[in-house]
Scaffold this motif. Structure first.
Motif, PDB file in Angstrom:
ATOM      1  N   ASN A  24       0.849  -1.197   0.000  1.00 30.85           N
ATOM      2  CA  ASN A  24       0.000   0.000   0.000  1.00 30.85           C
ATOM      3  C   ASN A  24       0.879   1.239   0.000  1.00 30.85           C
ATOM      4  N   TYR A  25       0.430   2.273  -0.702  1.00 33.48           N
ATOM      5  CA  TYR A  25       1.204   3.521  -0.710  1.00 33.48           C
ATOM      6  C   TYR A  25       0.247   4.697  -0.513  1.00 33.48           C
ATOM      7  N   SER A  26       0.817   5.800  -0.052  1.00 36.83           N
ATOM      8  CA  SER A  26      -0.034   6.854   0.500  1.00 36.83           C
ATOM      9  C   SER A  26      -0.398   7.985  -0.455  1.00 36.83           C
ATOM     10  N   THR A  27       0.381   8.173  -1.537  1.00 38.02           N
ATOM     11  CA  THR A  27       0.060   9.286  -2.440  1.00 38.02           C
ATOM     12  C   THR A  27       0.093   8.809  -3.889  1.00 38.02           C
ATOM     13  N   THR A  28      -0.338   9.670  -4.766  1.00 35.39           N
ATOM     14  CA  THR A  28      -0.400   9.317  -6.188  1.00 35.39           C
ATOM     15  C   THR A  28       0.973   8.913  -6.708  1.00 35.39           C
ATOM     16  N   SER A  29       0.964   7.862  -7.519  1.00 33.52           N
ATOM     17  CA  SER A  29       2.216   7.381  -8.085  1.00 33.52           C
ATOM     18  C   SER A  29       2.018   7.072  -9.560  1.00 33.52           C
ATOM     19  N   ASP A  30       3.096   7.256 -10.332  1.00 39.01           N
ATOM     20  CA  ASP A  30       2.970   6.935 -11.756  1.00 39.01           C
ATOM     21  C   ASP A  30       3.629   5.601 -12.107  1.00 39.01           C
ATOM     22  N   ARG A  31       4.335   5.017 -11.152  1.00 41.73           N
ATOM     23  CA  ARG A  31       4.846   3.682 -11.411  1.00 41.73           C
ATOM     24  C   ARG A  31       5.262   2.996 -10.120  1.00 41.73           C
ATOM     25  N   LEU A  32       5.115   1.681 -10.146  1.00 35.41           N
ATOM     26  CA  LEU A  32       5.419   0.863  -8.980  1.00 35.41           C
ATOM     27  C   LEU A  32       6.304  -0.296  -9.420  1.00 35.41           C
ATOM     28  N   TYR A  33       7.285  -0.611  -8.585  1.00 35.45           N
ATOM     29  CA  TYR A  33       8.266  -1.639  -8.902  1.00 35.45           C
ATOM     30  C   TYR A  33       8.225  -2.736  -7.844  1.00 35.45           C
ATOM     31  N   TRP A  34       8.537  -3.931  -8.289  1.00 37.81           N
ATOM     32  CA  TRP A  34       8.807  -5.033  -7.368  1.00 37.81           C
ATOM     33  C   TRP A  34      10.243  -5.510  -7.600  1.00 37.81           C
ATOM     34  N   ASP A  38      18.161 -11.397  -2.423  1.00 40.29           N
ATOM     35  CA  ASP A  38      18.655 -12.556  -1.692  1.00 40.29           C
ATOM     36  C   ASP A  38      19.612 -12.076  -0.608  1.00 40.29           C
ATOM     37  N   PRO A  39      19.779 -12.858   0.471  1.00 41.21           N
ATOM     38  CA  PRO A  39      20.621 -12.410   1.594  1.00 41.21           C
ATOM     39  C   PRO A  39      22.007 -11.987   1.150  1.00 41.21           C
ATOM     40  N   GLY A  40      22.414 -10.813   1.551  1.00 44.11           N
ATOM     41  CA  GLY A  40      23.747 -10.315   1.224  1.00 44.11           C
ATOM     42  C   GLY A  40      23.948  -9.918  -0.218  1.00 44.11           C
ATOM     43  N   LYS A  41      22.878  -9.888  -0.973  1.00 44.09           N
ATOM     44  CA  LYS A  41      22.989  -9.585  -2.406  1.00 44.09           C
ATOM     45  C   LYS A  41      22.304  -8.272  -2.742  1.00 44.09           C
ATOM     46  N   SER A  42      22.396  -7.918  -4.018  1.00 46.06           N
ATOM     47  CA  SER A  42      21.758  -6.700  -4.478  1.00 46.06           C
ATOM     48  C   SER A  42      20.290  -6.958  -4.831  1.00 46.06           C
ATOM     49  N   LEU A  43      19.645  -5.955  -5.400  1.00 44.79           N
ATOM     50  CA  LEU A  43      18.232  -6.059  -5.755  1.00 44.79           C
ATOM     51  C   LEU A  43      18.086  -6.413  -7.230  1.00 44.79           C
ATOM     52  N   GLU A  44      17.201  -7.338  -7.476  1.00 50.01           N
ATOM     53  CA  GLU A  44      16.908  -7.765  -8.834  1.00 50.01           C
ATOM     54  C   GLU A  44      15.524  -7.246  -9.208  1.00 50.01           C
ATOM     55  N   SER A  45      15.432  -6.552 -10.331  1.00 47.66           N
ATOM     56  CA  SER A  45      14.149  -6.018 -10.777  1.00 47.66           C
ATOM     57  C   SER A  45      13.248  -7.154 -11.257  1.00 47.66           C
ATOM     58  N   LEU A  46      12.018  -7.179 -10.736  1.00 50.61           N
ATOM     59  CA  LEU A  46      11.048  -8.194 -11.157  1.00 50.61           C
ATOM     60  C   LEU A  46       9.995  -7.605 -12.106  1.00 50.61           C
ATOM     61  N   PHE A  47       9.326  -6.552 -11.658  1.00 45.04           N
ATOM     62  CA  PHE A  47       8.236  -5.979 -12.441  1.00 45.04           C
ATOM     63  C   PHE A  47       8.228  -4.457 -12.318  1.00 45.04           C
ATOM     64  N   VAL A  48       7.742  -3.823 -13.393  1.00 46.34           N
ATOM     65  CA  VAL A  48       7.411  -2.399 -13.367  1.00 46.34           C
ATOM     66  C   VAL A  48       5.952  -2.288 -13.783  1.00 46.34           C
ATOM     67  N   LEU A  49       5.146  -1.646 -12.955  1.00 47.74           N
ATOM     68  CA  LEU A  49       3.716  -1.500 -13.233  1.00 47.74           C
ATOM     69  C   LEU A  49       3.423  -0.031 -13.448  1.00 47.74           C
ATOM     70  N   LEU A  50       2.821   0.289 -14.583  1.00 46.80           N
ATOM     71  CA  LEU A  50       2.707   1.681 -14.994  1.00 46.80           C
ATOM     72  C   LEU A  50       1.305   2.259 -14.925  1.00 46.80           C
ATOM     73  N   SER A  51       0.295   1.442 -14.942  1.00 50.95           N
ATOM     74  CA  SER A  51      -1.048   2.014 -15.052  1.00 50.95           C
ATOM     75  C   SER A  51      -2.048   1.201 -14.256  1.00 50.95           C
ATOM     76  N   ASN A  52      -3.195   1.820 -14.013  1.00 59.05           N
ATOM     77  CA  ASN A  52      -4.226   1.147 -13.248  1.00 59.05           C
ATOM     78  C   ASN A  52      -4.668  -0.127 -13.954  1.00 59.05           C
ATOM     79  N   GLY A  53      -4.760  -1.200 -13.205  1.00 61.46           N
ATOM     80  CA  GLY A  53      -5.180  -2.467 -13.781  1.00 61.46           C
ATOM     81  C   GLY A  53      -4.056  -3.263 -14.411  1.00 61.46           C
ATOM     82  N   ALA A  54      -2.830  -2.726 -14.391  1.00 55.09           N
ATOM     83  CA  ALA A  54      -1.707  -3.440 -15.000  1.00 55.09           C
ATOM     84  C   ALA A  54      -1.487  -4.757 -14.267  1.00 55.09           C
ATOM     85  N   VAL A  55      -1.227  -5.775 -15.056  1.00 52.54           N
ATOM     86  CA  VAL A  55      -0.918  -7.102 -14.522  1.00 52.54           C
ATOM     87  C   VAL A  55       0.270  -7.645 -15.308  1.00 52.54           C
ATOM     88  N   LYS A  56       1.262  -8.135 -14.563  1.00 57.73           N
ATOM     89  CA  LYS A  56       2.422  -8.746 -15.231  1.00 57.73           C
ATOM     90  C   LYS A  56       2.724 -10.064 -14.546  1.00 57.73           C
TER      91      LYS A  56
END
Lengths: 112, 113
Positions: A24-34, A38-56
């Protein structure tokens, strides 16, 4: 100030089961990332969601976005051990402000 | 295409010393971001830079911390007179001029003794 909340913070589940992580987020956003971390590692990009109703979907993971409810979900189908990691959602508040605000993360442990 | 590179991967400093963290963005990326991750927490934004410009430093502590992204060479995050509370993982991310996804480097894990 933009706030991003995830739940649950910790999730332990058996292989083969389905579950959903909420963001959940508190203000308007134009994109959301997941991201996955992994422990001790960097972040791996999974998804970028750009619009209402987006499903990936990628493999056993599916992400969706409801901008009206300011809610994103990450659904795990038939979990396998390899999915054990910490999952973060991150929100970019509006166009022109590039910084990401991260949720607290959900530590997922898949039990064989 | 090499990913975002950071060095060193691990850095140990004593209280009062200086720490310099380096980040080379992906080829073709002109936007660099620095984030800090404390143990068991999410990432917190620190600063956003483009070549020779600081665009947003709203997450940077007011003292001891500075960042630069020169015309040539890597981006540098500098922490002067480190204290134990500075111990954390520092991640750099980069994105192309059109924005979109930020790609993260492997991080530098700073330990202050």
């Amino acid at each position: 100030e933009l706030k991003v909340e995830q739940n649950p913070l910790f999730l332990s589940m058996q292989e083969g089961k389905n579950y959903t992580i909420y963001c959940n987020y508190s203000t308007t956003s134009d994109r959301l990332y997941w991201y996955r971390q992994d422990p001790g590692k960097s972040l791996e990009s999974l998804f970028v969601l750009l619009s209402n109703g987006a499903v990936k979907q990628e493999g056993r993971l599916m992400a969706s976005l409801d901008t009206k409810a300011r809610l994103s979900t990450l659904h795990i189908t038939a979990a396998v051990h390899d999915l054990s990691a910490t999952y973060f959602c991150a929100v970019r508040s509006n166009f022109g402000n590039e910084k990401l605000t991260f949720g607290t993360g959900t530590r997922l442990t898949i039990i064989p | 295409n090499a990913g975002v590179m950071q060095n060193p991967r691990h850095l140990v400093r004593r209280r009062g010393q200086e720490a310099r963290l380096r980040c080379s963005p992906m080829k073709g990326h002109s936007h660099v971001y620095w984030y800090r991750q404390l143990p068991e927490e999410g990432l917190k934004f620190m600063v956003y830079l483009q070549k020779e410009n600081i665009i947003d430093e709203s997450g940077m502590p007011k003292e001891r911390f500075s960042a630069e992204f020169p015309k040539e060479g890597p981006s540098i995050l500098r922490i002067q007179q480190v204290v134990r509370g500075d111990s954390a993982a520092y991640f750099c991310a980069s994105s192309p001029p059109t924005g979109d996804t930020q790609y993260f480097g492997p991080g530098t894990r700073l330990t202050v003794l």
